[in-house]
Design an enzyme around this catalytic site. Structure first.
Site, short mmCIF file in Angstrom:
data_model
loop_
_atom_site.label_atom_id
_atom_site.label_comp_id
_atom_site.label_asym_id
_atom_site.label_seq_id
_atom_site.Cartn_x
_atom_site.Cartn_y
_atom_site.Cartn_z
CG HIS A 15 1.90 0.59 -8.65
ND1 HIS A 15 1.59 0.15 -9.92
CD2 HIS A 15 3.24 0.84 -8.67
CE1 HIS A 15 2.69 0.13 -10.67
NE2 HIS A 15 3.70 0.54 -9.93
CG HIS A 65 -4.54 -7.46 -6.23
ND1 HIS A 65 -3.51 -7.77 -7.08
CD2 HIS A 65 -4.53 -6.11 -6.14
CE1 HIS A 65 -2.92 -6.67 -7.49
NE2 HIS A 65 -3.54 -5.64 -6.94
CB THR A 97 -5.36 1.52 -9.64
OG1 THR A 97 -5.66 0.28 -8.97
CG2 THR A 97 -6.62 2.08 -10.29
CB THR A 98 -4.32 -3.18 -12.43
OG1 THR A 98 -2.98 -2.89 -12.04
CG2 THR A 98 -4.33 -4.02 -13.70
CE LYS A 100 -6.10 -5.22 -9.06
NZ LYS A 100 -5.99 -3.75 -9.09
CG ASP A 169 -1.11 -7.58 -14.22
OD1 ASP A 169 -0.26 -8.33 -14.76
OD2 ASP A 169 -1.33 -7.57 -13.00
CG HIS A 226 6.45 -0.54 -14.31
ND1 HIS A 226 5.31 0.20 -14.42
CD2 HIS A 226 6.72 -0.62 -12.98
CE1 HIS A 226 4.89 0.55 -13.21
NE2 HIS A 226 5.74 0.06 -12.32
CD GLU A 229 9.53 -3.22 -12.82
OE1 GLU A 229 8.64 -3.62 -13.60
OE2 GLU A 229 9.35 -3.11 -11.60
CG ASP A 305 4.28 -0.60 -5.00
OD1 ASP A 305 3.12 -0.55 -5.43
OD2 ASP A 305 5.24 -0.99 -5.70
C1 LIG Z 1 9.71 -6.70 -7.65
C2 LIG Z 1 9.76 -5.41 -8.38
C3 LIG Z 1 10.77 -5.29 -9.47
C4 LIG Z 1 8.88 -4.40 -8.03
C5 LIG Z 1 8.88 -3.06 -8.60
N1 LIG Z 1 7.55 -2.51 -8.58
C6 LIG Z 1 6.61 -2.87 -9.48
N2 LIG Z 1 6.92 -3.37 -10.70
C7 LIG Z 1 5.90 -3.74 -11.56
N3 LIG Z 1 4.60 -3.64 -11.27
C8 LIG Z 1 4.27 -3.15 -10.08
C9 LIG Z 1 5.24 -2.74 -9.12
N4 LIG Z 1 4.61 -2.31 -8.03
C10 LIG Z 1 3.28 -2.44 -8.27
N5 LIG Z 1 3.06 -2.97 -9.49
C11 LIG Z 1 1.77 -3.31 -10.14
O1 LIG Z 1 0.74 -2.65 -9.44
C12 LIG Z 1 -0.18 -3.60 -8.86
C13 LIG Z 1 -0.67 -3.09 -7.52
O2 LIG Z 1 -1.47 -1.94 -7.65
P1 LIG Z 1 -2.93 -1.92 -8.35
O3 LIG Z 1 -3.58 -3.24 -8.06
O4 LIG Z 1 -2.69 -1.74 -9.81
O5 LIG Z 1 -3.65 -0.79 -7.70
C14 LIG Z 1 0.63 -4.89 -8.78
O6 LIG Z 1 -0.20 -6.02 -8.79
C15 LIG Z 1 1.50 -4.80 -10.04
O7 LIG Z 1 0.78 -5.20 -11.16
ZN LIG Z 2 5.78 0.63 -10.28
#
Ligand SMILES: CC(C)=CCNc1ncnc2c1ncn2[C@@H]1O[C@H](COP(=O)(O)O)[C@@H](O)[C@H]1O
Ligand SMILES: [Zn+2]
Length: 364
Positions: A15, A65, A97-98, A100, A169, A226, A229, A305
């Site tokens: 991500h 963010h 990436t999400t 926004k 998201d 995903h 989880e 991450d």
């Molecule tokens: C706590 C846990 C089970 C974490 C496992 N890992 C994840 N699970 C679900 N969504 C994720 C995880 N890591 C990142 N993301 C998503 O990726 C976003 C960050 O990257 P971006 O803004 O999309 O660029 C987060 O806000 C979330 O929506």
């Molecule tokens: Zn992930």
């Protein structure tokens, strides 16, 4: 150089905002602190904390963010994330990436993704293979030009192929999810190869995203979810029955789900450190990687991450090798097999296969 660093690797689950450099996050947070937008002293310990609960991880993402979501910063972190993966010999990166929207700073989902694409083109320390608008969607490399017969040499200038996944998201509505899919379709020729479903797994419902995901698939986008989880057997079953091309994590699957996953042969993106840091798996020796690997089920080691979980893809390979008793040769095979699960086209796959073939003698 250690083999886990020098080995060519493929990253399929990263991500963008979770992969931000610590130094960059602290620098940006400090600057916002000085402007009085945030309280830096409160945040410093949150940023530097190591183990985080699920709730704390998503609180941290909201914080990241606030710090990163303007066009210039999105471009900067994209550039840095690509440089960091290339530096550890990742030869193919599928960055997700999400998109926004934030009208107060003139940001739309589209302009967000455009800022990401600008980051791809801005990399100068390594060669980046990306898709370009200018040349009728041809593959370009930002310095030396595309090559189809690339030989792997750890000592020459590094080269990385980058493709994008747009994430939905779990907080989003069906409409917002559809907007992301439409954007991905419009940007296919720029290297967007698929859609990811992510976000806080205790938020939202599968039925909300399903129409957008179905549409994405009908239109030829690849899909990764995903999945598992948290314990939610109904959702896990619905997700597996959807037959995504890959899933991430696959932790809380019951016996029946395991059978399904295996019979459908859906490749799993495995994120060891992420699963341990979020306490989703109690310890590495009971991680489901072992069962899947022994069953010869398709698995790909990934980071999730790198910034938030303080890891790197090289680290994940080192950890897997030492925890599960796998040698350099087995790890090379694992890395090489990842090529078969990338969402990029056959031309890219062919090139990646030739990279691994040329590297094989050093690792087998
Ligand atoms: C706590 C846990 C089970 C974490 C496992 N890992 C994840 N699970 C679900 N969504 C994720 C995880 N890591 C990142 N993301 C998503 O990726 C976003 C960050 O990257 P971006 O803004 O999309 O660029 C987060 O806000 C979330 O929506
Ligand atoms: Zn992930």
């Amino acid at each position: 150089m250690e083999w886990w660093v020098s080995m060519p690797k493929v990253e399929l689950h990263a991500h963008l905002n979770g992969s931000i450099r610590h130094s960059t996050l602290l620098e940006l947070a400090r600057a916002l602190g000085e402007k009085g937008v945030i309280d830096f002293s409160d945040l410093e310990h949150v940023i530097l904390k190591k183990d985080r609960s699920l709730r704390e991880v998503f609180e941290l993402f909201d914080l990241i963010h606030i710090i990163t979501t303007d066009h210039m910063t999105v471009t900067r972190i994209t550039k840095e994330v690509i440089e960091d993966f290339a530096a550890e010999n990742v030869v193919y990166l599928e960055l997700r990436t999400t998109p926004k929207a934030n009208s107060s700073i003139g940001m739309s989902k589209r302009s967000y993704v455009e800022a990401v694409l600008k980051g791809l083109r801005a990399v100068s320390t390594v060669d980046v293979d990306f898709m370009s608008d200018n040349e009728n969607s041809e593959r370009l490399v930002n310095s030396l030009g595309p090559t189809t017969n690339h030989k792997y040499n750890v000592n020459t200038r590094k080269r990385i192929v980058v493709r994008l996944l747009l994430s939905i998201d779990r907080r989003e509505t069906t409409e917002a999810a559809k907007e992301t899919v439409s954007l991905a379709l419009e940007m296919k020729h720029l290297g967007v190869v698929g859609i990811d479903l992510s976000g806080n797994p205790v938020v939202g419902e599968w039925i909300t995203y399903l129409p957008a995901l179905k549409y994405a698939r009908e239109q030829g986008l690849h899909i990764t979810l995903h999945c598992g989880e948290v314990r939610n057997s109904k959702e896990i079953r619905d997700m597996l029955n959807f037959l995504p091309q890959r899933i991430g994590h696959a932790i809380f699957l019951d016996e029946e789900d395991w059978e399904k996953l295996k019979s459908y042969n859906i490749p799993v993106e495995i994120c060891l450190t992420s699963n341990i840091r979020t306490l989703s798996v109690p310890s590495l020796d009971v991680h489901h990687f072992v069962d899947l690997y022994n069953a010869k089920h398709p698995v790909v080691l990934c980071t999730d991450d790198t910034g938030v979980f303080s890891t790197s893809l090289s680290d994940e390979y080192r950890i897997a090798a030492s925890t599960f008793g796998l040698g350099k040769k087995e790890m090379f095979e694992l890395s090489k097999n990842s090529v078969e699960f990338v969402f990029a086209d056959n031309g890219v796959k062919e090139e990646l296969r030739s990279i691994f073939n040329s590297a094989a003698k050093s690792f087998i």
